[in-house]
Design a protein around this motif. Structure first.
Motif, PDB file in Angstrom:
ATOM      1  N   GLN A   1      42.016  48.618  43.465  1.00 39.60           N
ATOM      2  CA  GLN A   1      41.853  47.252  43.964  1.00 39.60           C
ATOM      3  C   GLN A   1      40.816  46.490  43.138  1.00 39.60           C
ATOM      4  OE1 GLN A   1      40.860  47.863  48.071  1.00 39.60           O
ATOM      5  NE2 GLN A   1      43.011  47.903  48.737  1.00 39.60           N
ATOM      6  N   LEU A   2      39.732  47.167  42.821  1.00 39.24           N
ATOM      7  CA  LEU A   2      38.693  46.525  42.017  1.00 39.24           C
ATOM      8  C   LEU A   2      39.189  46.211  40.613  1.00 39.24           C
ATOM      9  CD1 LEU A   2      35.533  48.558  43.103  1.00 39.24           C
ATOM     10  CD2 LEU A   2      36.087  46.188  43.657  1.00 39.24           C
ATOM     11  N   LEU A   3      39.961  47.113  40.028  1.00 41.78           N
ATOM     12  CA  LEU A   3      40.514  46.860  38.695  1.00 41.78           C
ATOM     13  C   LEU A   3      41.478  45.674  38.716  1.00 41.78           C
ATOM     14  CD1 LEU A   3      41.114  50.489  37.386  1.00 41.78           C
ATOM     15  CD2 LEU A   3      39.452  48.828  36.550  1.00 41.78           C
ATOM     16  N   LEU A   4      42.307  45.599  39.746  1.00 41.00           N
ATOM     17  CA  LEU A   4      43.224  44.464  39.866  1.00 41.00           C
ATOM     18  C   LEU A   4      42.464  43.152  40.060  1.00 41.00           C
ATOM     19  CD1 LEU A   4      46.091  45.967  42.071  1.00 41.00           C
ATOM     20  CD2 LEU A   4      46.202  45.284  39.665  1.00 41.00           C
ATOM     21  N   ARG A   5      41.450  43.187  40.887  1.00 36.52           N
ATOM     22  CA  ARG A   5      40.630  41.992  41.131  1.00 36.52           C
ATOM     23  C   ARG A   5      39.922  41.558  39.843  1.00 36.52           C
ATOM     24  NH1 ARG A   5      39.786  37.249  43.128  1.00 36.52           N
ATOM     25  NH2 ARG A   5      37.669  36.843  43.763  1.00 36.52           N
ATOM     26  N   SER A   6      39.426  42.531  39.105  1.00 39.66           N
ATOM     27  CA  SER A   6      38.749  42.230  37.846  1.00 39.66           C
ATOM     28  C   SER A   6      39.720  41.591  36.851  1.00 39.66           C
ATOM     29  CB  SER A   6      38.159  43.515  37.271  1.00 39.66           C
ATOM     30  OG  SER A   6      37.544  43.265  36.047  1.00 39.66           O
ATOM     31  N   ALA A   7      40.930  42.121  36.764  1.00 45.43           N
ATOM     32  CA  ALA A   7      41.933  41.543  35.860  1.00 45.43           C
ATOM     33  C   ALA A   7      42.283  40.119  36.286  1.00 45.43           C
ATOM     34  CB  ALA A   7      43.178  42.420  35.844  1.00 45.43           C
ATOM     35  N   GLU A   8      42.392  39.884  37.571  1.00 43.79           N
ATOM     36  CA  GLU A   8      42.692  38.551  38.081  1.00 43.79           C
ATOM     37  C   GLU A   8      41.571  37.568  37.750  1.00 43.79           C
ATOM     38  OE1 GLU A   8      43.172  36.353  42.411  1.00 43.79           O
ATOM     39  OE2 GLU A   8      43.547  38.501  42.272  1.00 43.79           O
ATOM     40  N   LEU A   9      40.347  38.003  37.924  1.00 44.18           N
ATOM     41  CA  LEU A   9      39.206  37.132  37.615  1.00 44.18           C
ATOM     42  C   LEU A   9      39.137  36.825  36.126  1.00 44.18           C
ATOM     43  CD1 LEU A   9      36.467  38.647  39.946  1.00 44.18           C
ATOM     44  CD2 LEU A   9      37.594  36.435  40.179  1.00 44.18           C
ATOM     45  N   ARG A  10      39.409  37.808  35.274  1.00 46.56           N
ATOM     46  CA  ARG A  10      39.415  37.572  33.826  1.00 46.56           C
ATOM     47  C   ARG A  10      40.501  36.563  33.456  1.00 46.56           C
ATOM     48  NH1 ARG A  10      38.351  43.028  33.512  1.00 46.56           N
ATOM     49  NH2 ARG A  10      40.532  43.547  33.158  1.00 46.56           N
ATOM     50  N   HIS A  11      41.662  36.699  34.084  1.00 47.50           N
ATOM     51  CA  HIS A  11      42.757  35.762  33.814  1.00 47.50           C
ATOM     52  C   HIS A  11      42.369  34.338  34.237  1.00 47.50           C
ATOM     53  CE1 HIS A  11      46.797  34.207  33.409  1.00 47.50           C
ATOM     54  NE2 HIS A  11      46.709  33.734  34.643  1.00 47.50           N
ATOM     55  N   ASN A  12      41.770  34.191  35.408  1.00 51.28           N
ATOM     56  CA  ASN A  12      41.338  32.874  35.883  1.00 51.28           C
ATOM     57  C   ASN A  12      40.272  32.272  34.974  1.00 51.28           C
ATOM     58  OD1 ASN A  12      43.073  32.948  38.038  1.00 51.28           O
ATOM     59  ND2 ASN A  12      41.529  33.652  39.506  1.00 51.28           N
ATOM     60  N   LEU A  13      39.341  33.098  34.532  1.00 49.01           N
ATOM     61  CA  LEU A  13      38.283  32.616  33.640  1.00 49.01           C
ATOM     62  C   LEU A  13      38.874  32.142  32.315  1.00 49.01           C
ATOM     63  CD1 LEU A  13      35.270  32.200  33.131  1.00 49.01           C
ATOM     64  CD2 LEU A  13      35.183  34.549  32.296  1.00 49.01           C
ATOM     65  N   ALA A  14      39.814  32.901  31.764  1.00 55.08           N
ATOM     66  CA  ALA A  14      40.450  32.502  30.503  1.00 55.08           C
ATOM     67  C   ALA A  14      41.204  31.187  30.678  1.00 55.08           C
ATOM     68  CB  ALA A  14      41.392  33.602  30.031  1.00 55.08           C
ATOM     69  N   HIS A  15      41.878  31.029  31.800  1.00 61.07           N
ATOM     70  CA  HIS A  15      42.616  29.783  32.065  1.00 61.07           C
ATOM     71  C   HIS A  15      41.656  28.593  32.189  1.00 61.07           C
ATOM     72  CE1 HIS A  15      45.781  27.203  33.485  1.00 61.07           C
ATOM     73  NE2 HIS A  15      45.058  26.878  34.544  1.00 61.07           N
TER      74      HIS A  15
ATOM     75  N   MET B   1      40.019  56.286  45.308  1.00 59.56           N
ATOM     76  CA  MET B   1      40.917  55.998  44.219  1.00 59.56           C
ATOM     77  C   MET B   1      41.625  54.637  44.441  1.00 59.56           C
ATOM     78  SD  MET B   1      42.191  57.910  41.609  1.00 59.56           S
ATOM     79  CE  MET B   1      43.640  58.615  40.966  1.00 59.56           C
ATOM     80  N   GLN B   2      42.030  54.408  45.695  1.00 55.38           N
ATOM     81  CA  GLN B   2      42.686  53.139  46.020  1.00 55.38           C
ATOM     82  C   GLN B   2      41.701  51.977  45.861  1.00 55.38           C
ATOM     83  OE1 GLN B   2      44.299  52.964  49.947  1.00 55.38           O
ATOM     84  NE2 GLN B   2      45.445  51.085  49.547  1.00 55.38           N
ATOM     85  N   ARG B   3      40.473  52.184  46.252  1.00 52.90           N
ATOM     86  CA  ARG B   3      39.436  51.143  46.121  1.00 52.90           C
ATOM     87  C   ARG B   3      39.213  50.813  44.647  1.00 52.90           C
ATOM     88  NH1 ARG B   3      36.930  46.756  47.547  1.00 52.90           N
ATOM     89  NH2 ARG B   3      34.701  46.768  47.239  1.00 52.90           N
ATOM     90  N   GLN B   4      39.208  51.814  43.819  1.00 53.15           N
ATOM     91  CA  GLN B   4      39.020  51.595  42.389  1.00 53.15           C
ATOM     92  C   GLN B   4      40.188  50.780  41.820  1.00 53.15           C
ATOM     93  OE1 GLN B   4      38.772  55.175  40.065  1.00 53.15           O
ATOM     94  NE2 GLN B   4      37.949  54.103  38.285  1.00 53.15           N
TER      95      GLN B   4
END
Length: 92
Positions: free
Chosen positions: A6-20, A1-4
């Motif tokens: 972390q992956l969701l947070l990482r995915s959100a961060e990557l989406r934010h960086n891509l949009a920027h 559950m914790q790994r999931q």
């Protein structure tokens, strides 16, 4: 559950960086869209540029004679690029 999580947070961060990073491309892409729309309009209404060229030739024939080699060279370059872009990929 914790790994999931972390992956969701990482995915959100990557989406934010891509949009920027994609915002940097927005201005050039708008310009490309405008040029493309202008070329589309010229293809749909070829009489207007030809009429302008005819008026210029009538009013200032020396200017047309001076620009004629450049115009012909540009036309040949356009046709070569068009043929090159339409050519099917060569097997390697």
């Amino acid at each position: 559950m914790q790994r999931q999580q972390q992956l969701l947070l990482r995915s959100a961060e990557l989406r934010h960086n891509l949009a920027h990073q994609a915002r940097a491309l927005q201005s050039p892409l708008v310009l490309v869209d405008q040029v493309r729309s202008g070329l589309h309009w010229l293809r749909q209404h070829p009489v207007w540029p030809l009429a302008a060229l005819g008026l210029l030739a009538f009013r200032r024939p020396r200017r047309i004679l001076r620009w004629l080699p450049r115009l012909l060279g540009g036309w040949q370059l356009y046709r070569q690029l068009r043929d090159w872009l339409q050519r099917p990929d060569q097997p390697q």
